[in-house]
Every structure is written in structure tokens, then in C-alpha cells.
Scaffold this motif. Sequence first.
Motif, PDB file in Angstrom:
ATOM      1  N   CYS A  19    -106.240  -7.800  62.097  1.00 21.41           N
ATOM      2  CA  CYS A  19    -105.877  -6.801  63.108  1.00 21.41           C
ATOM      3  C   CYS A  19    -105.554  -7.469  64.438  1.00 21.41           C
ATOM      4  CB  CYS A  19    -107.022  -5.802  63.281  1.00 21.41           C
ATOM      5  SG  CYS A  19    -107.295  -4.734  61.852  1.00 21.41           S
ATOM      6  N   ASP A  20    -106.332  -8.475  64.810  1.00 23.16           N
ATOM      7  CA  ASP A  20    -106.070  -9.199  66.049  1.00 23.16           C
ATOM      8  C   ASP A  20    -104.707  -9.889  65.995  1.00 23.16           C
ATOM      9  OD1 ASP A  20    -108.484  -8.436  67.109  1.00 23.16           O
ATOM     10  OD2 ASP A  20    -109.504 -10.336  66.713  1.00 23.16           O
ATOM     11  N   ALA A  77    -103.196   1.365  63.092  1.00 22.28           N
ATOM     12  CA  ALA A  77    -102.898   1.618  64.506  1.00 22.28           C
ATOM     13  C   ALA A  77    -102.177   0.438  65.145  1.00 22.28           C
ATOM     14  CB  ALA A  77    -104.187   1.921  65.265  1.00 22.28           C
ATOM     15  N   GLU A  78    -102.610  -0.788  64.828  1.00 17.07           N
ATOM     16  CA  GLU A  78    -101.961  -1.967  65.405  1.00 17.07           C
ATOM     17  C   GLU A  78    -100.536  -2.112  64.897  1.00 17.07           C
ATOM     18  OE1 GLU A  78    -103.132  -3.282  67.848  1.00 17.07           O
ATOM     19  OE2 GLU A  78    -105.314  -3.298  67.757  1.00 17.07           O
ATOM     20  N   THR A 116    -110.938  -7.973  60.797  1.00 17.39           N
ATOM     21  CA  THR A 116    -110.708  -7.936  62.238  1.00 17.39           C
ATOM     22  C   THR A 116    -109.726  -9.010  62.668  1.00 17.39           C
ATOM     23  OG1 THR A 116    -112.906  -7.035  62.671  1.00 17.39           O
ATOM     24  CG2 THR A 116    -111.817  -8.127  64.509  1.00 17.39           C
ATOM     25  N   THR A 169    -108.309   1.974  59.719  1.00 14.51           N
ATOM     26  CA  THR A 169    -107.660   2.728  60.795  1.00 14.51           C
ATOM     27  C   THR A 169    -107.057   1.809  61.843  1.00 14.51           C
ATOM     28  OG1 THR A 169    -109.082   4.659  60.493  1.00 14.51           O
ATOM     29  CG2 THR A 169    -108.027   4.418  62.641  1.00 14.51           C
ATOM     30  N   ARG A 170    -107.805   0.764  62.225  1.00 12.36           N
ATOM     31  CA  ARG A 170    -107.285  -0.127  63.262  1.00 12.36           C
ATOM     32  C   ARG A 170    -106.049  -0.880  62.793  1.00 12.36           C
ATOM     33  NH1 ARG A 170    -109.176  -5.812  65.915  1.00 12.36           N
ATOM     34  NH2 ARG A 170    -107.408  -5.875  67.343  1.00 12.36           N
ATOM     35  N   GLN A 176    -101.963  -7.325  66.329  1.00  9.79           N
ATOM     36  CA  GLN A 176    -101.903  -6.890  67.727  1.00  9.79           C
ATOM     37  C   GLN A 176    -101.147  -7.890  68.591  1.00  9.79           C
ATOM     38  OE1 GLN A 176    -105.528  -7.150  70.133  1.00  9.79           O
ATOM     39  NE2 GLN A 176    -105.179  -5.031  70.786  1.00  9.79           N
ATOM     40  N   ASN A 211    -107.328   7.929  65.067  1.00  8.46           N
ATOM     41  CA  ASN A 211    -108.253   8.003  66.196  1.00  8.46           C
ATOM     42  C   ASN A 211    -107.490   8.314  67.479  1.00  8.46           C
ATOM     43  OD1 ASN A 211    -106.987   5.573  66.773  1.00  8.46           O
ATOM     44  ND2 ASN A 211    -108.738   4.319  66.166  1.00  8.46           N
ATOM     45  N   THR A 239    -104.657   5.835  68.414  1.00 10.46           N
ATOM     46  CA  THR A 239    -103.417   6.002  67.655  1.00 10.46           C
ATOM     47  C   THR A 239    -102.631   7.197  68.150  1.00 10.46           C
ATOM     48  OG1 THR A 239    -104.587   5.125  65.709  1.00 10.46           O
ATOM     49  CG2 THR A 239    -102.463   6.190  65.327  1.00 10.46           C
TER      50      THR A 239
END
Length: 235
Positions: free
Chosen positions: A116-117, A151-152, A113, A147-148, A120, A181, A184
Motif C-alpha cells: 500500500c505504501d 483506496a490507494e 502495508t 480497503t486501503r 501510494q 471508508n 476513499t
Amino acid sequence: MEASLSLPFRSARPRLHQAPTTSFVTCGLRNSTRRPLWRSDVLSTEAIQAVQSLKLAKSTPRLNHVLGTTLARLLKSDLLNAFAELKRQNEVDLALKVFEYMCEEEWYDTELTLRCDMIQLLGKNKMVALAEVVFSGLLKEGIEPDTRAYAEMIGAYLRADMIEEAMQTYEKMKAAGRTPNEFTLMILIRNLEKAGEKDLVQLVKRDCVEYLDSPKKFLEEVDRKHPKRRSVDLV
């Protein structure tokens, strides 16, 4: 001009390198089934003080000293929350410094996470080259992004109007077995339509039929939020 990157690795551990005027990032992760470290929406006194100290020392010769002394005293949860608060305030340079510090911690490898942050935040500030290094760090250690993460990274490319790179990452996402998702698909449709990429828009809309349980409802919602768009075609 965005910074060039340096990619040295030490024992497969990520390191970030700071140039005189900007940050250099190198990172990766190892697979783990452990849950992410606990975080709270309420900052502790220690985390608040750390954020304030870093902001006061920003752009001064004292920053590295403050980083070393302040962050070392924080619990893991406070450190993560301090990073999250800097991200919320869009203090990208300070967030990079804290991220660099956390890359050296024993528990860093379990924090997907966190990566990902960071992607982002970098994408939001159009620091695409640095976002790519954070993202590619996952692959360098043989870990497929979730997935995240995909997406990011797609979002980072779209913010920089890098349509080709965004679509390449989207195709890699699908090839890796990661189901796109709604987030995205939404950002792809929105930005591809804005760029006038009609063929690509139709491709993504067809994917909605394949990957979503209620594609018609989703696409109607897209049109409702963005009424200037043409009615969707599910055929």
C-alpha cells in the motif's frame, strides 16, 4: 513517458526489474494472519546511514553495490524504516530499489502495508502503470486487496485524471465486499466535483448514506473544507 512493464514471475514470487533509466516492478503477496513487522517513528543509526548512503550513491555506478552491501546489513525493522524514510522524502527511484530488494525477502509476503505504501508513493508521482503492477500482484496470487489498497489505487488514478479507471476500481472494491471508508469517499467526491462529473458525485454521495454511520455529518464536513461546493443532498 511512463515505463513499459515486464511481468515475469519466479515460483509465484515477485521480482522487480530495473531498466537503464527507470524501474520495472512486479510483485504479489500471499495471505497471512501474521501481524506486520514492527516499525518505529524513530530511525536507528543504521537506517539513517543506509538512507544517506543510498542518496549519495544515487545516479552513480556505485548504487547497485551500495544497495547490495548496505541493505544486507539491516535488520528487518531498519529496512522497513529506511524504505519509509525514502518514501517520506519522495525519493521514488530509491524507494523502488529498496522495495525490489524487499520483494526477495522471506517475510515480504506478510507485508500488505508495504504494498500500500508503494502504491501510494507511485500514485503521488503519477507512475500509474507501476502502481497497477503492484496492485495487480495481489490479485495474481489470489489475494483480495484490503480497503486501503483499493483506496490507494483509486487515489493513483485520480491524481492522473483517470476518472473511468478510478470508478471501475471503486466498483470492484464494493463488489469485493470492502467497505469504502471516509478517505476513499472524500477523495472521490473532491476529484469528481473538480472534474465536473456531477452524476458520479451524486452516486458517491448516495453511497455515503449506505456505508457511513453519520453520512450527513461527513458530507457537511466535506462542504466545510471545500465551501465552493454545493450543499449536499442525501435524498
